[in-house]
Design an enzyme around this catalytic site. Structure first.
Site, PDB file in Angstrom:
ATOM      1  N   ASP A   1       6.014  27.085  34.095  1.00  0.00           N
ATOM      2  CA  ASP A   1       4.770  26.845  33.373  1.00  0.00           C
ATOM      3  C   ASP A   1       3.748  26.127  34.239  1.00  0.00           C
ATOM      4  O   ASP A   1       2.551  26.336  34.110  1.00  0.00           O
ATOM      5  CB  ASP A   1       5.039  26.029  32.105  1.00  0.00           C
ATOM      6  CG  ASP A   1       5.683  24.679  32.404  1.00  0.00           C
ATOM      7  OD1 ASP A   1       6.464  24.589  33.369  1.00  0.00           O
ATOM      8  OD2 ASP A   1       5.435  23.717  31.663  1.00  0.00           O
TER       9      ASP A   1
ATOM     10  N   ARG B   1       3.767  18.641  37.119  1.00  0.00           N
ATOM     11  CA  ARG B   1       4.145  17.494  36.291  1.00  0.00           C
ATOM     12  C   ARG B   1       5.661  17.441  36.078  1.00  0.00           C
ATOM     13  O   ARG B   1       6.426  18.181  36.681  1.00  0.00           O
ATOM     14  CB  ARG B   1       3.410  17.530  34.953  1.00  0.00           C
ATOM     15  CG  ARG B   1       3.831  18.628  34.008  1.00  0.00           C
ATOM     16  CD  ARG B   1       2.975  18.589  32.747  1.00  0.00           C
ATOM     17  NE  ARG B   1       3.344  19.647  31.815  1.00  0.00           N
ATOM     18  CZ  ARG B   1       2.497  20.269  31.019  1.00  0.00           C
ATOM     19  NH1 ARG B   1       1.205  19.966  31.063  1.00  0.00           N
ATOM     20  NH2 ARG B   1       2.900  21.207  30.173  1.00  0.00           N
ATOM     21  N   ASP B   2       6.092  16.567  35.214  1.00  0.00           N
ATOM     22  CA  ASP B   2       7.520  16.375  34.931  1.00  0.00           C
ATOM     23  C   ASP B   2       8.016  17.456  33.964  1.00  0.00           C
ATOM     24  O   ASP B   2       8.503  17.172  32.881  1.00  0.00           O
ATOM     25  CB  ASP B   2       7.767  14.980  34.356  1.00  0.00           C
ATOM     26  CG  ASP B   2       6.900  14.669  33.141  1.00  0.00           C
ATOM     27  OD1 ASP B   2       6.051  15.521  32.762  1.00  0.00           O
ATOM     28  OD2 ASP B   2       7.053  13.580  32.559  1.00  0.00           O
ATOM     29  N   GLU B   3       7.895  18.713  34.401  1.00  0.00           N
ATOM     30  CA  GLU B   3       8.306  19.851  33.577  1.00  0.00           C
ATOM     31  C   GLU B   3       8.715  20.987  34.504  1.00  0.00           C
ATOM     32  O   GLU B   3       9.875  21.098  34.851  1.00  0.00           O
ATOM     33  CB  GLU B   3       7.173  20.267  32.632  1.00  0.00           C
ATOM     34  CG  GLU B   3       7.630  21.199  31.536  1.00  0.00           C
ATOM     35  CD  GLU B   3       6.614  21.278  30.394  1.00  0.00           C
ATOM     36  OE1 GLU B   3       6.830  22.094  29.503  1.00  0.00           O
ATOM     37  OE2 GLU B   3       5.627  20.517  30.414  1.00  0.00           O
TER      38      GLU B   3
ATOM     39  N   TRP C   1       8.200  34.011  22.619  1.00  0.00           N
ATOM     40  CA  TRP C   1       9.072  33.248  23.515  1.00  0.00           C
ATOM     41  C   TRP C   1      10.415  33.992  23.653  1.00  0.00           C
ATOM     42  O   TRP C   1      10.675  34.631  24.665  1.00  0.00           O
ATOM     43  CB  TRP C   1       9.241  31.826  22.990  1.00  0.00           C
ATOM     44  CG  TRP C   1       8.152  30.905  23.438  1.00  0.00           C
ATOM     45  CD1 TRP C   1       8.232  29.947  24.403  1.00  0.00           C
ATOM     46  CD2 TRP C   1       6.797  30.866  22.970  1.00  0.00           C
ATOM     47  NE1 TRP C   1       7.014  29.310  24.572  1.00  0.00           N
ATOM     48  CE2 TRP C   1       6.122  29.857  23.699  1.00  0.00           C
ATOM     49  CE3 TRP C   1       6.072  31.584  22.011  1.00  0.00           C
ATOM     50  CZ2 TRP C   1       4.778  29.555  23.497  1.00  0.00           C
ATOM     51  CZ3 TRP C   1       4.736  31.281  21.801  1.00  0.00           C
ATOM     52  CH2 TRP C   1       4.096  30.287  22.536  1.00  0.00           C
TER      53      TRP C   1
ATOM     54  N   GLU D   1      -4.013  25.087  31.512  1.00  0.00           N
ATOM     55  CA  GLU D   1      -3.117  25.189  30.357  1.00  0.00           C
ATOM     56  C   GLU D   1      -3.910  25.222  29.056  1.00  0.00           C
ATOM     57  O   GLU D   1      -3.629  26.024  28.161  1.00  0.00           O
ATOM     58  CB  GLU D   1      -2.159  24.002  30.344  1.00  0.00           C
ATOM     59  CG  GLU D   1      -1.205  23.985  29.165  1.00  0.00           C
ATOM     60  CD  GLU D   1      -0.239  22.822  29.233  1.00  0.00           C
ATOM     61  OE1 GLU D   1       0.828  22.903  28.589  1.00  0.00           O
ATOM     62  OE2 GLU D   1      -0.534  21.831  29.933  1.00  0.00           O
TER      63      GLU D   1
ATOM     64  N   HIS E   1      -1.557  26.680  34.975  1.00  0.00           N
ATOM     65  CA  HIS E   1      -0.740  27.483  34.065  1.00  0.00           C
ATOM     66  C   HIS E   1      -1.289  28.904  34.078  1.00  0.00           C
ATOM     67  O   HIS E   1      -2.474  29.099  33.880  1.00  0.00           O
ATOM     68  CB  HIS E   1      -0.873  26.959  32.621  1.00  0.00           C
ATOM     69  CG  HIS E   1       0.203  26.056  32.172  1.00  0.00           C
ATOM     70  ND1 HIS E   1       0.457  24.838  32.768  1.00  0.00           N
ATOM     71  CD2 HIS E   1       1.098  26.163  31.163  1.00  0.00           C
ATOM     72  CE1 HIS E   1       1.450  24.244  32.131  1.00  0.00           C
ATOM     73  NE2 HIS E   1       1.867  25.033  31.162  1.00  0.00           N
TER      74      HIS E   1
END
Length: 834
Positions: free
Chosen positions: A351, A355-357, A417, A629, A650
């Site tokens: 995605d 960042r922390d993802e 999804w 995003e 994104h």
């Protein structure tokens, strides 16, 4: 498929390793005696964590961040390198540097780590073949020695710390004294998880020089590389021993300083401590960042731009799609989509890279799949990812929302999804024409569809359970991105109409007769249920949102008469919103298609070309070099959206460039793989030329059109083995022309006698509202004087009320206001769009 079961190497881990955060990387080594020159030597390596193999003082291969990220418990990729020329007689040294990587490092925003293992481990096997046919195998085992070096800590999210004073010189060469190094333990990891690579490796792809070096109001030094990327910085520096440089990465600057809001808790900070002496060149090896700007602290002396380079790193895919137009903003939008794809294809389709993802969210790639497959050859990356998806689906009983799955809670079946299990293989089949893609995914596809079929209510609707809906609808609250205008179960029911049809077609293509009948019946059932619940006989769709109409139109849920009416309603909704974006993940990839396919090409162009917030081009006007995003990740005042979910990199909302390829560029596949194609560019607004290139499995397709002084030229090139149906743009006849392989040139007088209406103050409100562009200009001007005041150009009285009469009803209408309205109507009469 699994590698040979004869592998004899063992996974090894340093005896002192704890697997805790901030542990130094491990350096593993062993000397090997080679009795004669080999005719062939191959080094195989992988690991639980990042691995960097070494041989005789050099890194083996050009891969980085190996072994990439797969669903490690099911599939762990082994890299293989020909090292024949690097082996010499006598003593050789093989080694490996072992970092934490995705296997041990923290993943996700829940601040959890060690998802796959409690310690890092390496696996290495050197195979040597001699001229007499003899073979020798050197495998990782307890004969290896373990030490540490300059890599003092390494984390994907937080960065790497390297102390050059602690790097053991010659550790990966013969005659190094490793007597002070420690032992290794055997590590229990199933060898049947080892697989050959399907995807291309992650590599250094490009280097970027700084475009500017800034001194901030706070006295900080910031390097601007001009482009948001995934990767890291390589530096060359000379200084005193013990000097430490600190590099902080960021996507954006606000108030003259780097802004780390979009990183959340990711430190994204690298540190390098100099050994001193000659010029030292360094780059991190076990981390990557999403950034455009780097704040550098501690640089000795003045920073020379030649001393730093941004290293772009991602999966080494082949580029296959290009589009250039006469509109610079559209070109930048296209470039932004390309860069966001590059930055997020670092092993898996993620995605975001910053960042922390950085997780493989299924909804993002599902929305973007046709665009991705056009821009790059993604059969490797996405083929590998689909195998991970299928493996985890089989183990867990559901399609995870992120693949590989590191979420703490199960993922319920969800439209857009979870149904990537069906739509992604279908999109890849449509692009590449290879039915084997469907065959390999078939069990996963059918399992998902049958699972959802069991969840339908008595009416055949997917009407219960969690749904993301039209995720990130700009009207959704910042703290509830799923809370958009469109009913989330309407979205689910619509997407099920699409996936059941794709499933039925897949069964037909693969000759699964019984399944084809089953899925065809299911597709008819869910389509009928959608009609009964959400569509009026005339084609009105409940909710009356752009997304609801876009789904119903593009998923062929409506009959032709209904589709025309629905298209008219959609056009009104889009115009009423001032051609600003009103869709999220579910609707955005489809809304321009829904408009242009129902006779509203001009409205589609007006939507595409709008620059106000929110719009496709608003981020471009704000200097974006990647897709955001959120539509307002950076607000018009320059501040960052404070929602805590504001990545500037994104790709999902860049899915509109698929429509640009097919409509501006004009290329559509009539048969999977482009064996037969339609070439039908549709110029709009002020576009005067475009060139599209696409490398299909048959070869390159090139479409170039240009309009100059009412003369249209069209130049085409299509490869051997293909045919095309051509509809020439702005051609009076508009009859299809059949062409075969080769180059073709057309030149003719364009039919540009467009039906431009003349608008004055005597025109009625209804007349103006009937012209999408005129209404947009009129509403923009009206709103600049009277913001928030609604006007309905479709009301009964609008058909007879002149603009002049309407202005008489506006309280305090100034001469300036009346003049502005008059000038706007004049501009609309010329077709101007701004």
């Amino acid at each position: 498929m699994s590698l040979s079961p004869t592998w004899s190497a063992s996974f090894i881990t340093p005896s002192t390793s704890t697997g805790r955060a901030n542990e130094p990387a491990s350096y593993l080594r062993r000397d090997v005696h080679v009795r004669e020159e080999p005719v062939r030597a191959t080094l195989h390596s992988t690991g639980i964590g990042f691995v960097e193999p070494h041989l005789n003082g050099a890194v083996v291969g050009d891969e980085v961040l190996a072994p990439g990220w797969t669903s490690y418990r099911h599939r762990l990729v082994v890299s293989s390198h020909d090292v024949t020329k690097d082996i010499h007689l006598g003593t050789n040294t093989i080694g490996i540097v072992l970092g934490e990587g995705w296997a041990l490092g923290r993943l996700g925003w829940e601040d959890k780590r060690n998802h796959y293992s409690d310690r890092p481990a390496a696996w290495l096997q050197l195979e040597i073949e001699y001229a007499d046919g003899a073979k020798e195998l050197i495998a990782s085992d307890t004969s290896f020695r373990a030490g540490t070096g300059g890599v003092r800590s390494n984390s994907i999210y937080d960065g790497e710390t390297f102390d050059a004073r602690l790097e053991p010189s010659g550790w990966d060469r013969p005659e190094f004294d490793d007597s002070s190094w420690g032992d290794v333990d055997l590590f229990d990891w199933p060898l049947d998880t080892l697989v050959e690579p399907i995807a291309p490796p992650i590599r250094r792809i490009q280097e970027l020089a700084p475009v500017d070096i800034l001194s901030t109001p706070a006295g900080k030094t910031v390097v601007d590389f001009g482009q948001n990327i995934s990767g890291w910085v390589r530096l060359s520096v000379t200084g005193e021993p013990g000097t430490t440089l600190t590099l902080r990465h960021a996507e954006v600057m606000t108030a003259g300083e780097i802004d780390v809001e979009t990183l959340r808790t990711a430190a994204a900070t690298d540190r390098y401590t100099l050994a001193g002496g000659d010029t030292e060149t360094w780059e991190p090896r076990f981390t990557f960042h999403g950034f455009r700007y780097v704040e550098i602290e501690g640089w000795p002396g003045e920073l020379n731009p030649a001393s730093v380079r941004a290293i772009v790193a991602h999966s080494d895919m082949t580029r296959t799609g290009w589009l250039e137009t006469s509109n610079p903003l559209l070109n930048q939008l296209h470039s932004n989509a390309v860069w966001s794809m590059r930055d997020n294809f670092v092993g898996v389709p993620t995605d975001c890279p910053q960042r922390d993802e950085r997780l493989g969210w299924t909804g993002d790639i599902n929305a973007f799949a046709p665009t991705a497959a056009f821009l790059y050859d993604v059969r490797g990356v996405l083929g590998s990812w689909l195998r991970d998806l299928a493996a985890e689906q089989q183990e867990k009983g559901f399609v995870p929302w992120v693949v590989p799955d590191v979420l703490s809670t199960p993922s319920s079946p969800t439209a857009l999804w979870s149904d990537v299990a069906v739509s992604l293989p279908w999109a890849l089949f449509r692009e590449y024409g290879d039915a084997q893609i469907l065959e390999e995914a078939y069990d996963s596809m059918t399992t998902f569809i049958r699972q959802v079929a069991d969840l339908l209510d008595d009416n055949g609707l997917w009407s219960s359970g969690f749904q993301y809906g039209d995720w990130l609808d700009p009207d959704a609250p910042d703290d509830n991105p799923a809370g958009g205008k469109t009913d989330r179960h309407l979205v689910a029911a619509a997407y099920l109409c699409r996936t059941t049809r794709e499933m039925a077609e897949t069964a037909r293509i693969l000759g699964r007769t019984v399944d084809h009948a089953e899925f065809s019946e299911l597709a008819a059932r869910v389509r009928g249920a959608f009609h009964d619940e959400y569509v009026s006989p005339s084609g009105r769709v409940v909710n009356e949102t752009a997304t609801a109409y876009a789904l119903a139109i593009t998923f062929d849920i409506l009959d032709e008469a209904q589709k025309k009416h629905a298209g008219d309603q959609l056009a009104k909704i889009v115009a009423k919103a001032g051609f600003r974006i009103s869709t999220g993940f579910a609707g955005t990839p489809l809304v321009t298609d829904a408009l242009s396919s129902t006779g509203h090409l001009d409205e589609a162009y007006l939507l595409l070309l709008e620059t106000g917030c929110p719009s496709f081009l608003y981020p471009v006007t704000m200097g974006a070099t990647t897709i955001w995003e959120r539509w307002d990740s950076v607000r018009p005042d320059g501040t960052i959206n404070p929602s805590g979910m504001t990545s500037l990199n994104h790709y999902a909302l860049g899915a509109v460039v698929d429509w640009m390829h097919r409509t501006i560029g004009g290329l559509n596949a009539l048969e999977p793989g482009y064996r037969r194609m339609r070439i039908a560019p549709q110029p709009g607004r002020d576009l005067t030329n475009a060139t599209l290139r696409h490398l299909t499995t048959f070869g390159e397709v090139r479409i170039a059109w240009a309009l100059e002084d009412a003369t249209m030229t069209v130049d085409l090139q299509i490869p051997e083995g293909t045919t095309a149906e051509v509809l020439l743009p702005l051609h009076a006849e508009n009859d299809a022309i059949e062409i075969g392989a080769g180059t073709h040139h057309f030149e003719y007088e364009a039919d540009v006698a467009a039906n431009l209406s003349v608008f004055t103050l005597d025109s009625t409100l209804g007349d103006v509202a009937a012209d999408a562009n005129a209404w947009r200009l009129f509403m923009d001007t009206f709103g600049s004087f009277y913001p928030g005041v609604p006007l309905d150009g479709t009301a009964p009285e609008a058909a007879t009320m002149s603009i002049a009469t309407m202005l008489d009803y506006v309280p305090g209408a100034s001469d300036e206001f009346r003049t502005a309205i008059s000038n706007t109507l004049t501009a609309a009469s010329t077709g101007a769009s701004a």
